[in-house]
Design a protein around this motif. Structure first.
Motif: not given
Length: 293
Positions: A75-77, A82-85, A116-126, A157-162
């Motif tokens: 849904x992010x691809x 484009x439905x995201x979350x 995930x970083x596209x503008x249309x998914x910005x709200x979902x990412x944050x 690919x996005x990699x997020x590390x916590x």
């Protein structure tokens, strides 16, 4: 250390961490696709399968030091809906957030598509970033990485590390492109797929998909047409993702080892994380984090 690999697929995170020098006394993995599960069991016989990620809230497992998750990306691809979350697949990432909140690992790593970083998914990412921040105590970093820095395929690919904040001894990102000082041409510079020394034997045929790579015909120059076209073999696809040859050849079904079909091997590799990218991220984590080693 203890590892929990969610949405594990064939174990790209496990393999990448292993090649980065990590050692685990226990590995738990969650996966529902039967062939990927069978292949994981074959390659990591000491690992414990814990079923669906939807059951992570009640899973009776020990606390993991590291949690990894390459959650569904459909849904992010860029080619998805484009439905995201709001989508059924990509919304499963919330179970990974729940796992981090429940177990509070020292480190967690999330991998997903560039979309995930596209503008249309910005709200979902944050909203995902906010959810991790609300758990408290974690330092979050992320970067868009490309397999092309390590292997001849373009795979961003996005990699997020916590990481637990008070265990951080330095930054994980930015991660430089591979090849600095290591290119066969001998030049101390970054050479992903642009260096002639690396790419002289291969080129991509345009508009035929990112899984097709062709040996350059003898004496050919430039990017002209090839008289004969073929798909990559399963082993070639394994190499393009950084796995050992025949890594996806067998699976454990019940108590029996069986070969996995060609079609399923292609599908599993297409869904996998690239081992050298995970290795690079894991190495930076190890160098800049106080861990139980």
């Amino acid at each position: 250390m203890v590892l929990l690999e969610l949405f594990s697929g064939i174990g790209g995170f496990s393999k990448g961490l292993q090649t980065a020098g990590y050692s685990f006394e226990k590995v738990y993995f969650s996966e529902i696709e039967k062939h990927a599960t069978a292949n994981f069991k074959y390659n990591f016989p000491y690992a414990e399968h814990i079923g669906s990620v939807t059951e992570i809230g009640t899973a009776a497992i020990g606390r993991p030091d590291i949690i990894t998750f390459g959650s569904p990306c459909q849904n992010f691809s860029a080619v998805g809906d484009g439905s995201g979350l709001q989508g059924t697949a990509s919304s499963l990432v919330w179970y990974a957030v729940e796992a981090v909140r429940r177990f509070r690992p020292d480190v967690f790593i999330w991998e997903n598509v560039k979309g995930v970083l596209f503008a249309k998914h910005r709200t979902d990412f944050w909203s995902i970033i906010q959810a991790f921040a609300d758990i408290g105590g974690y330092r979050l970093e992320w970067q868009l990485l490309n397999t092309a820095w390590f292997l001849p395929q373009n795979r961003e690919r996005l990699y997020l590390v916590g990481r637990v904040a008070d265990r951080c001894a330095g930054d994980v990102f930015p991660l430089p492109a591979a090849g600095v000082g290591d290119c066969p041409c001998g030049k101390d510079t970054v050479h992903p797929r642009t260096c002639g020394t690396i790419t002289r034997n291969y080129y991509k045929q345009p508009n035929l998909g990112n899984y097709l790579l062709y040996p350059k015909p003898e004496g050919a120059s430039g990017s002209g047409q090839i008289p004969r076209i073929r798909m990559l073999t399963e082993v070639e696809c394994e190499r393009l993702q950084g796995f050992p040859d025949d890594f996806t050849k067998y699976g454990v079904y019940g108590n029996e080892v069986k070969p996995i079909s060609r079609a399923n091997r292609y599908a599993m590799l297409g869904n996998a994380v690239s081992v050298p990218v995970v290795r690079a991220v894991a190495s930076r984590i190890r160098e800049n984090t106080i861990l139980n080693k």
